[in-house]
Scaffold this motif. Structure first.
Motif, short mmCIF file in Angstrom:
data_model
loop_
_atom_site.label_atom_id
_atom_site.label_comp_id
_atom_site.label_asym_id
_atom_site.label_seq_id
_atom_site.Cartn_x
_atom_site.Cartn_y
_atom_site.Cartn_z
N THR A 183 0.86 -1.42 0.15
CA THR A 183 -0.08 -0.08 0.34
C THR A 183 0.94 0.59 0.18
O THR A 183 2.24 0.93 0.36
N PRO A 184 0.80 2.09 -0.83
CA PRO A 184 1.19 3.82 -0.12
C PRO A 184 1.67 3.71 1.17
O PRO A 184 2.68 4.46 1.39
N GLU A 185 0.93 4.07 2.19
CA GLU A 185 1.19 4.27 3.22
C GLU A 185 1.92 2.87 4.15
O GLU A 185 2.88 2.97 4.30
N GLY A 186 2.13 1.84 3.59
CA GLY A 186 3.24 0.99 3.84
C GLY A 186 4.95 0.98 3.32
O GLY A 186 5.18 0.23 3.37
N ARG A 192 9.40 3.75 -1.40
CA ARG A 192 8.26 5.09 -1.09
C ARG A 192 9.09 6.62 -2.63
O ARG A 192 7.95 6.64 -2.89
N TRP A 193 10.25 6.32 -2.44
CA TRP A 193 10.76 7.20 -3.62
C TRP A 193 10.28 7.35 -4.96
O TRP A 193 9.63 7.86 -5.73
N MET A 194 10.51 5.71 -5.24
CA MET A 194 9.95 5.49 -6.57
C MET A 194 8.78 5.67 -6.93
O MET A 194 7.65 6.44 -7.77
N TYR A 195 8.04 4.95 -5.57
CA TYR A 195 6.31 4.79 -6.27
C TYR A 195 5.90 6.96 -6.35
O TYR A 195 5.19 6.55 -7.51
N THR A 197 7.56 9.57 -7.34
CA THR A 197 7.39 10.16 -7.79
C THR A 197 6.82 10.08 -8.96
O THR A 197 6.48 10.75 -10.41
N ALA A 198 6.47 8.24 -9.53
CA ALA A 198 6.05 7.93 -11.07
C ALA A 198 4.23 8.24 -10.84
O ALA A 198 3.44 9.16 -11.57
N VAL A 199 4.02 8.77 -9.63
CA VAL A 199 2.48 8.78 -9.03
C VAL A 199 2.55 10.53 -9.50
O VAL A 199 1.14 10.58 -10.07
N ASP A 208 2.01 1.16 -10.50
CA ASP A 208 1.63 0.08 -9.55
C ASP A 208 2.47 -0.95 -10.07
O ASP A 208 2.09 -1.59 -8.96
N GLY A 209 3.49 -0.83 -10.79
CA GLY A 209 4.61 -2.30 -10.91
C GLY A 209 5.66 -2.25 -9.52
O GLY A 209 5.74 -2.64 -9.86
#
Length: 240
Positions: A183-186, A192-195, A197-199, A208-209
């Motif tokens: 999850t985003p919170e997890g 977290r940084w990669m996710y 930036t993509a968002v 999502d990947g």
């Protein structure tokens, strides 16, 4: 001041790279850029003293030159290789930080080839293993060892499914188990940084990947659950 007399390229030459850099800076000469690419980065991802010596000038050009940005990114991605230039790479720390900020600004513009500078950005953070293997998650596979029973597990993240499996080269992926995305919170740290930036940049499929890559998988052999990224990272993160 760079002592180019010691900065050999892949052909062992010490004088050609500075000459080519001057041509590229002055005229944006396509042939000069092509030759620089051949001399500074081999197809097998080898780099040389001249590669790191050229990096500061390439970074200075990168804001206005796609070729400079791509070549600088290729050099940084090779930073974990056995190039014997660790001292030169360390001296490029300021240029790499500058390049990282430049790439982040570039990604905010949402370029068509988003994944390429995204991988370069990851490499500037020292995450060379992700910079080397991260795909667009249309058909990505990662091999990890189960931390509990040591069996080789295939992790698939793509259009054909998101699962863990035991790969049989005659029968395909056997005993598939669905992945549990983070999850985003997890998420924390690099994930977290990669996710994030993509968002931020509207790259929803990539985000999502990444959530799946930094999620958890079940071993088809022993049914234990483990962190995909932790196991892949522990096996592939280079020791610098």
């Amino acid at each position: 001041m760079t002592n180019w007399a010691q900065m050999y390229d892949c052909y062992g030459d010490v004088d050609r790279v500075p000459e080519l850099l001057t041509m590229a800076e002055r005229d944006d000469d396509a042939e000069a850029w092509d030759e620089l690419g051949r001399r500074l980065v081999l197809e097998c991802d080898l780099v040389f003293p001249a590669s790191f010596a050229a990096l500061p000038r390439l970074v200075r050009l990168a804001s206005r030159s796609t070729r400079a940005r791509g070549l600088a990114g290729a050099i940084v991605r090779c930073g974990a290789g056995g190039h014997g230039c660790d001292d030169l790479m360390e001296k490029c720390g300021g240029s790499i930080s500058e390049f990282r900020a430049l790439l982040d600004r570039h990604l905010r513009s949402r370029p068509d080839n988003y994944l390429v500078p995204f991988r370069d950005l990851i490499a500037t953070d020292g995450q060379y293993h992700w910079g080397a293997v991260l795909g667009d998650f249309s058909d990505d596979f990662y091999q990890v060892a189960c931390p509990h029973c040591a069996v080789d597990v295939t992790i698939a993240i793509g259009d054909h499914g998101r699962y863990s499996a035991i790969r049989d080269w005659n029968r395909g992926d056997m005993d598939r188990r669905g992945l549990k995305p983070a999850t985003p919170e997890g998420l924390s740290g690099t994930g977290r940084w990669m996710y994030g930036t993509a968002v931020r940049d509207g790259e929803t499929a990539l985000a999502d990947g990444i959530a799946h890559l930094f999620g958890r998988a079940e071993c088809p052999r022993c049914a234990s659950v483990f962190s995909i990224a932790d196991e892949y990272g522990s096996s592939h993160h280079p020791s610098m």
